[in-house]
Write an enzyme that holds these catalytic residues in place. Structure first.
Site, PDB file in Angstrom:
ATOM      1  CD  GLN A  44      -2.788  -1.127   2.498  1.00 40.52           C
ATOM      2  OE1 GLN A  44      -2.771  -0.199   3.295  1.00 40.52           O
ATOM      3  NE2 GLN A  44      -3.523  -2.211   2.695  1.00 40.52           N
TER       4      GLN A  44
ATOM      5  CG  HIS B  59      -3.646   0.146   7.796  1.00 40.87           C
ATOM      6  ND1 HIS B  59      -4.338  -0.282   8.910  1.00 40.87           N
ATOM      7  CD2 HIS B  59      -4.098  -0.617   6.769  1.00 40.87           C
ATOM      8  CE1 HIS B  59      -5.167  -1.256   8.559  1.00 40.87           C
ATOM      9  NE2 HIS B  59      -5.029  -1.477   7.255  1.00 40.87           N
TER      10      HIS B  59
ATOM     11  CD  GLU C  72     -15.627   4.073  12.595  1.00 37.46           C
ATOM     12  OE1 GLU C  72     -15.561   3.285  13.548  1.00 37.46           O
ATOM     13  OE2 GLU C  72     -15.192   5.255  12.649  1.00 37.46           O
TER      14      GLU C  72
ATOM     15  CE1 TYR D 271     -15.364  11.680  14.393  1.00 32.95           C
ATOM     16  CE2 TYR D 271     -13.321  12.696  15.124  1.00 32.95           C
ATOM     17  CZ  TYR D 271     -14.615  12.803  14.650  1.00 32.95           C
ATOM     18  OH  TYR D 271     -15.160  14.044  14.444  1.00 32.95           O
TER      19      TYR D 271
ATOM     20  CE1 TYR E 275      -9.111  -7.462   7.369  1.00 32.30           C
ATOM     21  CE2 TYR E 275      -7.476  -6.678   8.930  1.00 32.30           C
ATOM     22  CZ  TYR E 275      -8.338  -6.439   7.877  1.00 32.30           C
ATOM     23  OH  TYR E 275      -8.444  -5.177   7.342  1.00 32.30           O
TER      24      TYR E 275
END
Length: 380
Positions: free
Chosen positions: A95, A157, A251, A261, A272
């Site tokens: 990523q 991430h 979300e 949050y 997972y």
């Protein structure tokens, strides 16, 4: 590494006239807006495109996760040679890579832009934010103005989405690095946070925690997992962001300065492995989402449609889905999600970014090794 460029056919049209799929989340009504549209292929041959920006002269800039910045000319042709001048420390793996792109309000005169990217090495990397000026096909005056702290291992991430507020400050989303999720509650670092910065990378004097010695000055909000979409909605004066949950529990949130949050203290998703991360979906002092997705949508990119081509869509939010292989049209009323519609699911594409174009069309980026820019226009 060279990328083969595949010219699009002369705006070959793929007419989508099938019944739109609907998805109902809890307490969200599903409704199909009667809108006939056509999906055009603008260009193909982009390696995992991540972000799209429209230049004043009707060209487009596209970031590729592989660490390249590409130009599409006014005739929808992808220029073979990438824009030169990007930093040499872009870390590309899984990523990690080049991410979001944001033009300055005075870009037409200044050529200034900001971009985010993963920087460093496999053993020590983070999310970086840089600014530069674009002249022709080259970046000049490249300056790294922010590096998220601390460095971490792994290649996932990063967050990396950007938004600009009316006072010209920038919001940058930062992920939890997957293996560092508890750090999203640590106020002494940037992991799992949204930070607010001045265009030069300095800290705005009115950031919510500047007078708190226990919290980093750059932090705007905390408790995030991997936010990959954020925007400022001028019509409602609110910030909207979404983030990936674990296995489910993605979300959509209204972002307010100084709020927490909740990740990983509260979530509607599970790990997972199927193990429970927390028994709580809400706790005092923690902000809950206005909409969640289970199974996971893996949301990426967001736009508020304010174009003129689709009057029935005006004011609605469009959110790209990677795992969900669709785009979600979400309508809010008084801060609550009241409608959700699934679009483009029959294409089988992972949608990385969604933008409203200056021509009133909806633009989509598909996340593939040979990805595309798509244009959605009214049916002819």
């Amino acid at each position: 590494m060279s990328v083969s460029v595949e010219q699009s056919t002369p705006r070959s049209l793929t007419r989508l006239t099938g019944l739109l799929l609907l998805l109902c989340a809890a307490s969200v009504g599903a409704q199909t807006v009667s809108t006939d549209y056509t999906v055009e292929t603008v260009t193909t041959g982009l390696e995992h495109p991540w972000s799209l920006a429209f230049l004043p002269d009707n060209r487009m800039l596209v970031t590729e996760r592989a660490g390249r910045l590409r130009l599409i000319n006014q005739d929808d042709v992808l220029i073979t040679e990438p824009v030169s001048g990007l930093p040499e420390d872009i870390y590309v793996d899984a990523q990690a890579g080049l991410k979001d792109l944001l033009l300055a309000p005075d870009f037409e005169d200044s050529g200034e832009l900001h971009f985010s990217y993963a920087c460093g090495t496999a053993e020590a990397n983070t999310t970086c934010l840089a600014r530069a000026t674009l002249e022709g096909r080259q970046l000049h005056n490249v300056e790294v103005i922010f590096r998220a702290d601390p460095l971490r291992e792994g290649s996932v991430h990063y967050g990396g989405r950007l938004a600009r507020l009316p006072d010209d400050t920038l919001l940058l989303t930062l992920g939890d690095g997957f293996s560092y999720r508890n750090e999203a509650q640590n106020r002494q670092n940037h992991i799992g946070k949204i930070v607010r910065l001045n265009p030069d990378g300095s800290v705005p004097a009115d950031n919510p925690f500047v007078d708190d010695p226990d919290t980093r000055d750059e932090i705007f909000t905390l408790g995030h997992r991997n936010p990959q979409g954020i925007l400022y909605d001028a019509d409602t004066d609110r910030i909207i962001a979404h983030e990936h949950g674990p296995r489910g529990g993605d979300e959509l949130n209204i972002i307010r300065a100084g709020e927490n949050y909740g990740w990983p203290l509260i979530t509607t998703g599970v790990d997972y492995t199927g193990a429970r991360i927390t028994p709580f979906t809400e706790l005092p002092g923690l902000t809950t989402p206005i909409l969640t997705w289970t199974p996971a949508l893996a949301p990426s990119g967001i736009t508020r449609y304010d174009g003129f081509l689709f009057p029935d869509w005006r004011g609605d939010y469009f959110i790209g889905g990677l795992a969900g292989q669709s785009v979600r049209r979400v309508r809010l009323h008084n801060g609550d999600a009241t409608e959700e519609e699934v679009l483009f699911a029959d294409r089988g594409d992972r949608f990385r970014d969604v933008r409203t174009g200056p021509d009133g069309a909806l633009y989509l980026l598909t996340d593939r090794a040979s990805g595309s820019v798509l244009r959605v226009v009214p049916d002819r």
